[in-house]
Design a protein around this motif. Sequence first.
Motif, mmCIF file in Angstrom:
data_model
loop_
_atom_site.group_PDB
_atom_site.id
_atom_site.type_symbol
_atom_site.label_atom_id
_atom_site.label_comp_id
_atom_site.label_asym_id
_atom_site.label_seq_id
_atom_site.Cartn_x
_atom_site.Cartn_y
_atom_site.Cartn_z
ATOM 1 N N ALA A 234 3.375 -7.937 11.877
ATOM 2 C CA ALA A 234 4.002 -7.105 10.723
ATOM 3 C C ALA A 234 5.709 -7.470 11.025
ATOM 4 O O ALA A 234 6.107 -7.801 9.815
ATOM 5 C CB ALA A 234 4.051 -5.515 11.100
ATOM 6 N N ALA A 235 5.960 -7.732 12.003
ATOM 7 C CA ALA A 235 7.621 -8.209 12.045
ATOM 8 C C ALA A 235 7.625 -9.580 11.361
ATOM 9 O O ALA A 235 8.611 -9.690 10.976
ATOM 10 C CB ALA A 235 8.098 -8.192 13.535
ATOM 11 N N VAL A 236 6.812 -10.370 11.789
ATOM 12 C CA VAL A 236 6.770 -11.571 11.292
ATOM 13 C C VAL A 236 6.727 -11.705 9.541
ATOM 14 O O VAL A 236 7.297 -12.349 8.893
ATOM 15 C CB VAL A 236 5.983 -12.870 12.029
ATOM 16 N N GLU A 237 5.700 -10.951 9.154
ATOM 17 C CA GLU A 237 5.289 -10.608 7.758
ATOM 18 C C GLU A 237 6.754 -10.432 7.269
ATOM 19 O O GLU A 237 6.998 -10.673 5.987
ATOM 20 C CB GLU A 237 4.449 -9.752 7.536
ATOM 21 N N SER A 238 7.291 -9.422 7.791
ATOM 22 C CA SER A 238 8.888 -8.882 7.068
ATOM 23 C C SER A 238 9.790 -9.935 6.759
ATOM 24 O O SER A 238 10.418 -9.830 5.746
ATOM 25 C CB SER A 238 9.379 -7.537 8.007
ATOM 26 N N ALA A 268 13.706 -6.946 12.138
ATOM 27 C CA ALA A 268 12.522 -7.380 11.094
ATOM 28 C C ALA A 268 12.775 -6.536 10.166
ATOM 29 O O ALA A 268 12.638 -6.977 8.818
ATOM 30 C CB ALA A 268 11.352 -6.987 11.823
ATOM 31 N N VAL A 269 13.092 -5.193 10.250
ATOM 32 C CA VAL A 269 13.569 -4.440 8.912
ATOM 33 C C VAL A 269 14.626 -4.936 8.222
ATOM 34 O O VAL A 269 14.645 -5.066 7.020
ATOM 35 C CB VAL A 269 13.522 -3.010 9.489
ATOM 36 N N ALA A 270 15.706 -5.314 8.867
ATOM 37 C CA ALA A 270 16.879 -5.832 8.272
ATOM 38 C C ALA A 270 16.336 -7.213 7.550
ATOM 39 O O ALA A 270 17.100 -7.463 6.526
ATOM 40 C CB ALA A 270 17.956 -6.436 9.128
ATOM 41 N N ALA A 271 15.551 -8.056 8.272
ATOM 42 C CA ALA A 271 15.028 -9.274 7.533
ATOM 43 C C ALA A 271 14.526 -9.071 6.212
ATOM 44 O O ALA A 271 14.547 -9.571 4.898
ATOM 45 C CB ALA A 271 14.057 -10.135 8.242
ATOM 46 N N GLU A 272 13.568 -7.955 6.033
ATOM 47 C CA GLU A 272 12.789 -7.669 4.880
ATOM 48 C C GLU A 272 13.966 -6.985 3.854
ATOM 49 O O GLU A 272 13.426 -7.386 2.376
ATOM 50 C CB GLU A 272 11.554 -6.635 5.190
ATOM 51 N N GLU A 273 14.606 -6.148 4.013
ATOM 52 C CA GLU A 273 15.583 -5.398 3.059
ATOM 53 C C GLU A 273 16.822 -6.161 2.643
ATOM 54 O O GLU A 273 17.146 -6.150 1.427
ATOM 55 C CB GLU A 273 15.916 -3.998 3.571
ATOM 56 N N PHE A 274 17.308 -6.894 3.729
ATOM 57 C CA PHE A 274 18.631 -7.447 3.399
ATOM 58 C C PHE A 274 18.549 -8.797 3.426
ATOM 59 O O PHE A 274 19.629 -9.781 2.925
ATOM 60 C CB PHE A 274 19.682 -7.255 4.362
#
Length: 384
Positions: A234-238, A268-274
């Motif tokens: 899931a982290a990589v997918e983000s 990973a969350v930062a990568a998806e949103e920002f």
Amino acid sequence: MVSRAERTWFADWWWTVDRLLLFALAALMLAGIIFSLAASPPVAARLGLDAFHFVNRHIMYLLPAIVVLLGVSFLSPRAIRRLALVVFIVSLAMTAATLFFGAEVKGARRWIVLAGVNIQPSEFVKPAFVILVSWLFAESSRKTDVPANTMAVALLVSVVGVLVLQPDFGQTLLVTLVFSALFFMTGMRFVWVIVLAGVGAVGGFIAYSTIPHVARRIKRFLDPSSGDTFQVDAAVESFISGGWFGRGPGEGTVKRILPDSHADFVFAVAAEEFGIVVCLAVVALFAFIVLRSMRRAQRSEDPFARFAVTGLALLFGTQAAINMAVNLALIPAKGMTLPFISYGGSSMISLAYGIGMLLALSREQPRADMIAVPSDIGLAERTA
């Protein structure tokens, strides 16, 4: 603005501390609050808590961390060594106590409750350990008749022994890597490189053979089909989902299914949103802090400060690198926070303690050849 002409304790500190490092650390802390706002509400909702529960606690931990960081940065090298000795003894004893009184979480005993507060004492062992071995290595370079290197190895064995018993192989790896780097700085012979590498390889094999969850993590990393790799996948997918510029604040979806999105996987969350661009900016901040610290260490004329600043910078940078590598599935999963960004009180305050010592030891000191002695000045004037 503080004038250079002022002779106060604050003015002395302000004009000698590395202000660029302070600003970079402040930027990291601000990023931590922003990423916490993005990542933690879904976790709080799953636990039935207020949406900003983890955000509020993140800020609550950040405030004493800032106080610790700034307070320690005022200390003298002698005070830092004395404080580190006390912190090391107390935190190592508490880490050993977790083996008997700590709650078991995911097969490990790393936490102990004091006055209703959960504490991970091994976090405080790391920066104090770096200071003590740096002190010993510095003494070894000054006095060859002192068995300082042997004492440093004994300290390493005591720390690694307690961490392995918990077990906490992430922290063990981190401490060993930093120790090896400092040992290399002392000019150790090549035979020691072989010995340390051999001991590490044997230790890793024993851990793989005897501890089930270590074996499972390594097997999952080498062969994802051999077990559950949900969080890492899931982290990589983000990163793929966010692209270069992200989906926008609050638009991420991975954080809704990641159990540790506010802690180990906040990157990973930062990568998806920002987006990857923001992630690269965060990496650049960490790189700047480490490289800037190394440069200050290189310029220091005090062997202890040189060893200690290098060790603390490596401790800080390696921990960040391990966390980000786990998020990108480059190494097996480790329970390690991203400094000043991930949620975690013990981690944040211990990092503040370590960085505070780094700032104190890297403060500019007047060079001996630039200090004019009044009698010498008068003599020079009369001679002229």
